[in-house]
Motif scaffolding. Sequence first.
Motif, short mmCIF file in Angstrom:
data_model
loop_
_atom_site.label_atom_id
_atom_site.label_comp_id
_atom_site.label_asym_id
_atom_site.label_seq_id
_atom_site.Cartn_x
_atom_site.Cartn_y
_atom_site.Cartn_z
N SER A 103 0.82 -1.19 0.00
CA SER A 103 0.00 0.00 0.00
C SER A 103 0.86 1.24 0.00
CB SER A 103 -0.92 0.01 1.22
OG SER A 103 -0.16 0.14 2.39
N ARG A 104 0.23 2.32 -0.36
CA ARG A 104 0.81 3.64 -0.18
C ARG A 104 -0.28 4.46 0.45
NH1 ARG A 104 0.16 6.90 -5.63
NH2 ARG A 104 -1.52 5.73 -6.46
N LEU A 124 -3.06 7.17 1.15
CA LEU A 124 -3.92 8.08 0.42
C LEU A 124 -3.61 9.50 0.88
CD1 LEU A 124 -7.39 6.32 0.69
CD2 LEU A 124 -6.00 6.56 -1.34
N THR A 148 -5.26 1.93 3.83
CA THR A 148 -5.12 2.14 2.39
C THR A 148 -5.28 0.84 1.61
OG1 THR A 148 -2.73 1.93 2.49
CG2 THR A 148 -3.65 4.16 2.64
N THR A 180 -5.95 2.30 -3.78
CA THR A 180 -4.52 2.43 -4.09
C THR A 180 -4.12 1.51 -5.23
OG1 THR A 180 -4.01 0.89 -2.29
CG2 THR A 180 -3.79 3.23 -1.81
N GLN A 239 -2.92 2.70 -9.04
CA GLN A 239 -1.64 2.27 -9.62
C GLN A 239 -1.84 1.69 -11.01
OE1 GLN A 239 -0.20 -0.29 -6.52
NE2 GLN A 239 0.61 1.40 -5.32
#
Length: 188
Positions: free
Chosen positions: A41-42, A44, A70, A119, A123
Amino acid sequence: MRIQRILLTAASILAVTAGCAQQPADDAAQPAPPVPTTTQSRHLATGPAAVPGDSERETLIRHAERAYPTTSYAGLTTDGAAFVVHRVPLPQVDQIDAALRSQHPALHIAFADARHARTVLNQVTERIKKDIPYWRANGVAVAAVVPRADGSGVTVLVRQVPADLAAAMRERYEFPNLELKEGEIIPA
């Protein structure tokens, strides 16, 4: 307050426009790298929990983006009078659902399971956007790429959909939930 809202809207438009700028693919002949799994994840982008002048819907979206991990939050849709929060089911998601509902007692909120977190969809969307020159070189005019708010996948709008395009895109991006629609964007 109205000027503040206009400035926030203008800033959002500029951010979206900058994010949509076409960037050439590193090597159009090479397949794109694999899509990260939902375990990666990254974060938000999160702003303040509430902004003066926000509607209940905007506040609910902001709270949902902050409440769910996320790897879970996918988006928000409406179903009649209800707001539907789409999230990938994870442990303790029921507690998050209950907390969100208690923050907004005046709203009818429903919850639905999503296949993918926002996420992951973002991507995939960005990878396809970066590949627009690759697809153009192969005779495919990609007009738009949009993650679906229900978390079910990504929609790709193309001028014409060749018979083998869906399979080629699914293979290139290693992502099965691509929906191709025929059409084009016409300026207003």
